[in-house]
Motif scaffolding. Structure first.
Motif, PDB file in Angstrom:
ATOM      1  N   PHE A  70       0.804  -1.048   0.335  1.00  0.00           N
ATOM      2  CA  PHE A  70      -0.168   0.254   0.222  1.00  0.00           C
ATOM      3  C   PHE A  70       0.873   1.223  -0.417  1.00  0.00           C
ATOM      4  CE2 PHE A  70      -2.342   3.409   2.158  1.00  0.00           C
ATOM      5  CZ  PHE A  70      -3.406   3.365   1.847  1.00  0.00           C
ATOM      6  N   ALA A  71       1.968   0.727   0.246  1.00  0.00           N
ATOM      7  CA  ALA A  71       2.966   2.683   0.451  1.00  0.00           C
ATOM      8  C   ALA A  71       3.181   3.680  -0.373  1.00  0.00           C
ATOM      9  CB  ALA A  71       4.272   2.232   1.227  1.00  0.00           C
ATOM     10  N   ASP A  72       3.346   2.378  -2.009  1.00  0.00           N
ATOM     11  CA  ASP A  72       3.696   3.031  -2.673  1.00  0.00           C
ATOM     12  C   ASP A  72       2.862   3.160  -4.214  1.00  0.00           C
ATOM     13  OD1 ASP A  72       7.022   2.403  -3.188  1.00  0.00           O
ATOM     14  OD2 ASP A  72       5.873   0.875  -1.677  1.00  0.00           O
ATOM     15  N   GLU A  73       1.865   3.496  -3.258  1.00  0.00           N
ATOM     16  CA  GLU A  73       0.642   3.932  -3.938  1.00  0.00           C
ATOM     17  C   GLU A  73      -0.072   5.218  -2.790  1.00  0.00           C
ATOM     18  OE1 GLU A  73      -2.132   1.823  -5.744  1.00  0.00           O
ATOM     19  OE2 GLU A  73      -1.424   0.277  -5.885  1.00  0.00           O
ATOM     20  N   TYR A  74       0.487   5.248  -1.928  1.00  0.00           N
ATOM     21  CA  TYR A  74      -0.218   6.372  -0.749  1.00  0.00           C
ATOM     22  C   TYR A  74       0.354   7.542  -1.174  1.00  0.00           C
ATOM     23  CZ  TYR A  74      -1.042   8.335   3.847  1.00  0.00           C
ATOM     24  OH  TYR A  74      -1.618   9.374   4.593  1.00  0.00           O
ATOM     25  N   HIS A  75       0.424   8.563  -0.446  1.00  0.00           N
ATOM     26  CA  HIS A  75       0.307  10.191  -1.094  1.00  0.00           C
ATOM     27  C   HIS A  75      -0.059  11.270  -0.139  1.00  0.00           C
ATOM     28  CE1 HIS A  75       1.301   8.819  -5.224  1.00  0.00           C
ATOM     29  NE2 HIS A  75       0.522   8.238  -5.610  1.00  0.00           N
ATOM     30  N   TRP A  76       0.796  10.776   0.860  1.00  0.00           N
ATOM     31  CA  TRP A  76       0.609  11.813   2.210  1.00  0.00           C
ATOM     32  C   TRP A  76      -0.206  12.705   2.143  1.00  0.00           C
ATOM     33  CZ3 TRP A  76       1.920  16.017   4.629  1.00  0.00           C
ATOM     34  CH2 TRP A  76       3.563  17.111   3.380  1.00  0.00           C
ATOM     35  N   LEU A 129       7.974   4.480   9.108  1.00  0.00           N
ATOM     36  CA  LEU A 129       8.188   5.740   8.079  1.00  0.00           C
ATOM     37  C   LEU A 129       7.921   4.678   6.449  1.00  0.00           C
ATOM     38  CD1 LEU A 129       5.585   7.186   7.645  1.00  0.00           C
ATOM     39  CD2 LEU A 129       6.860   8.618   6.469  1.00  0.00           C
ATOM     40  N   SER A 130       7.237   3.973   5.796  1.00  0.00           N
ATOM     41  CA  SER A 130       7.561   3.323   4.759  1.00  0.00           C
ATOM     42  C   SER A 130       6.896   4.501   3.657  1.00  0.00           C
ATOM     43  CB  SER A 130       6.706   1.909   4.549  1.00  0.00           C
ATOM     44  OG  SER A 130       7.040   0.970   3.618  1.00  0.00           O
ATOM     45  N   GLY A 131       8.281   5.043   2.761  1.00  0.00           N
ATOM     46  CA  GLY A 131       8.149   6.123   1.913  1.00  0.00           C
ATOM     47  C   GLY A 131       7.168   5.707   0.207  1.00  0.00           C
ATOM     48  N   ASN A 132       7.290   5.971  -0.113  1.00  0.00           N
ATOM     49  CA  ASN A 132       6.107   6.044  -1.774  1.00  0.00           C
ATOM     50  C   ASN A 132       7.750   6.320  -2.747  1.00  0.00           C
ATOM     51  OD1 ASN A 132       5.176   5.661  -4.168  1.00  0.00           O
ATOM     52  ND2 ASN A 132       3.439   6.585  -3.377  1.00  0.00           N
ATOM     53  N   VAL A 133       8.170   5.640  -3.164  1.00  0.00           N
ATOM     54  CA  VAL A 133       8.926   5.145  -4.511  1.00  0.00           C
ATOM     55  C   VAL A 133       8.349   4.735  -5.571  1.00  0.00           C
ATOM     56  CG1 VAL A 133      11.504   4.606  -5.500  1.00  0.00           C
ATOM     57  CG2 VAL A 133      10.974   5.472  -2.739  1.00  0.00           C
ATOM     58  N   GLY A 134       8.163   4.433  -5.401  1.00  0.00           N
ATOM     59  CA  GLY A 134       7.044   3.072  -6.752  1.00  0.00           C
ATOM     60  C   GLY A 134       6.745   4.054  -7.409  1.00  0.00           C
ATOM     61  N   SER A 135       5.856   4.971  -6.621  1.00  0.00           N
ATOM     62  CA  SER A 135       4.668   6.008  -7.629  1.00  0.00           C
ATOM     63  C   SER A 135       4.723   7.533  -7.331  1.00  0.00           C
ATOM     64  CB  SER A 135       2.834   5.328  -8.013  1.00  0.00           C
ATOM     65  OG  SER A 135       2.656   5.272  -6.414  1.00  0.00           O
ATOM     66  N   GLY A 153      11.151   3.161  -0.084  1.00  0.00           N
ATOM     67  CA  GLY A 153      10.346   1.984  -1.107  1.00  0.00           C
ATOM     68  C   GLY A 153      10.657   0.771  -0.015  1.00  0.00           C
ATOM     69  N   ASN A 154       9.288  -0.068  -0.737  1.00  0.00           N
ATOM     70  CA  ASN A 154       9.247  -1.360   0.114  1.00  0.00           C
ATOM     71  C   ASN A 154       8.965  -2.298  -0.980  1.00  0.00           C
ATOM     72  OD1 ASN A 154       8.365  -3.134   1.455  1.00  0.00           O
ATOM     73  ND2 ASN A 154       6.686  -3.270   0.843  1.00  0.00           N
ATOM     74  N   GLU A 155       9.356  -3.848  -0.823  1.00  0.00           N
ATOM     75  CA  GLU A 155       9.417  -4.810  -2.109  1.00  0.00           C
ATOM     76  C   GLU A 155       9.427  -3.426  -3.165  1.00  0.00           C
ATOM     77  OE1 GLU A 155       6.228  -7.111  -1.149  1.00  0.00           O
ATOM     78  OE2 GLU A 155       6.923  -8.011   0.652  1.00  0.00           O
ATOM     79  N   SER A 156      10.894  -3.413  -3.662  1.00  0.00           N
ATOM     80  CA  SER A 156      11.273  -2.873  -4.959  1.00  0.00           C
ATOM     81  C   SER A 156      10.887  -3.461  -5.944  1.00  0.00           C
ATOM     82  CB  SER A 156      11.999  -1.543  -4.684  1.00  0.00           C
ATOM     83  OG  SER A 156      11.556  -0.633  -4.000  1.00  0.00           O
ATOM     84  N   TRP A 157      10.954  -4.660  -5.976  1.00  0.00           N
ATOM     85  CA  TRP A 157      11.235  -5.476  -6.602  1.00  0.00           C
ATOM     86  C   TRP A 157       9.783  -6.569  -7.212  1.00  0.00           C
ATOM     87  CZ3 TRP A 157       9.034  -9.027  -4.509  1.00  0.00           C
ATOM     88  CH2 TRP A 157       8.878  -9.240  -2.636  1.00  0.00           C
ATOM     89  N   GLY A 158       9.202  -6.209  -6.608  1.00  0.00           N
ATOM     90  CA  GLY A 158       7.891  -6.380  -6.872  1.00  0.00           C
ATOM     91  C   GLY A 158       6.565  -5.401  -6.931  1.00  0.00           C
ATOM     92  N   CYS A 159       5.837  -4.948  -6.067  1.00  0.00           N
ATOM     93  CA  CYS A 159       4.398  -4.408  -5.232  1.00  0.00           C
ATOM     94  C   CYS A 159       4.694  -2.947  -5.411  1.00  0.00           C
ATOM     95  CB  CYS A 159       3.482  -4.628  -4.421  1.00  0.00           C
ATOM     96  SG  CYS A 159       3.616  -4.647  -3.333  1.00  0.00           S
ATOM     97  N   GLY A 160       6.207  -2.604  -5.415  1.00  0.00           N
ATOM     98  CA  GLY A 160       6.626  -1.449  -4.765  1.00  0.00           C
ATOM     99  C   GLY A 160       7.306  -0.904  -6.420  1.00  0.00           C
TER     100      GLY A 160
END
Length: 291
Positions: free
Chosen positions: A97-103, A148-154, A195-202
């Protein structure tokens, strides 16, 4: 499991030897209770709070107007349970969820916060009533260190940099907005996942691309007012040693930690199947990966 079996066998052998020796001579056992035991880092018992099922909405957060007994919107029974187990560190907002979340969607008056679709977990619509203030205030209430899990994916570099500033800066444009939203003093933030699980959902990054992205993003996540960030890179999944080698070679000197992921069920998150309907092969696969 194998280690325990071997240890038990060794103890049995030594026990038999001691009995045999006891027949010939006196056996002395020395205990040293004054010596300190090995220290286990408390963070190993950390938890994560992801927008998954009813973990956040209905679980931790019900809102101030809920008939469920609550303190400022947090369920009283859950607050007490988290205090009882002494949660040392709590990660949010994900997971995937973190990589689609915009704070910025989760600050300000709740009635003005935009809704969003949680594409990772069921396509549910969320109202963003649980955001930055709600998370950091929760950590203070239960005495947990926020992670804090930062959004790197999106997300963008600027977005993550401003989030860190909003949370930790004493003065400046982001601090001004935070104060207008009701929080005068900055919060303490130690753990920052870039970023989180940047090889997959991230983001489905290659290791080379993520290493470069990590280097860039972490550069602009700055330390404000003596707050020292412990920056954590997204590590590999399971046996992907190439990811780890590339990442450590290209960015190892710019990270304080690395988050490794290892799944013991067949496949990985999103394809692991039912929790109750599984085959013998699924069961043995899980045991095999644990070993």
């Amino acid at each position: 499991m194998n280690y325990l079996i071997k240890t038990g066998a060794l103890a049995l052998i030594l026990g038999c030897a001691s009995v045999a020796n006891a027949a010939d001579k006196n056996v002395t056992v020395t205990l040293n209770p004054q010596e300190s035991a090995p220290v286990i880092n408390k963070e190993i018992y950390g938890q994560f709070a992801e927008h998954l099922g009813t973990c956040i909405y209905g679980g931790i957060w019900v809102g101030e107007d809920s008939p469920i007994p609550n303190t400022n919107g947090y369920r009283n029974d859950v607050l007490q349970a988290m205090r009882d187990i002494k949660v040392p560190v709590l990660r949010w907002p994900g997971g995937c969820f973190a990589d689609e979340y915009h704070w910025v969607d989760g600050i300000g008056p709740k009635e003005n916060r935009p809704r969003m679709v949680n594409n990772n977990w069921g396509g549910t619509v969320e109202d963003n009533s649980f955001g930055t203030h709600e998370f950091f205030n929760l950590c203070e209430l239960i005495g947990a260190e926020p992670y804090l899990s930062g959004n790197v994916g999106s997300g963008s570099v600027e977005e993550l940099a401003k989030w860190v500033e909003y949370i930790t800066a004493e003065e400046g444009p982001m601090a001004k907005i935070r104060k207008e939203n009701g929080r005068e003093k900055p919060w303490h933030l130690k753990y920052l996942g870039v970023g989180n699980e940047s090889w997959g959902c991230g983001g489905n990054f290659t290791p080379e691309f993520y290493a470069d992205a990590y280097r860039r993003y972490q550069t602009y996540c700055r330390n404000f007012n003596g707050n020292r960030l412990f920056k954590i890179a997204s590590g590999a999944s399971d046996y992907d040693y190439n990811w780890t080698e590339v990442l450590m070679d290209k960015a190892g000197n710019l990270m304080d930690g690395i988050s490794l992921h290892y799944y013991t069920t067949p496949g990985w998150v999103g394809s692991k199947g039912s929790a109750t309907k599984f085959t013998d092969d699924d069961y043995y696969w899980t045991l095999g990966k644990c070993l």
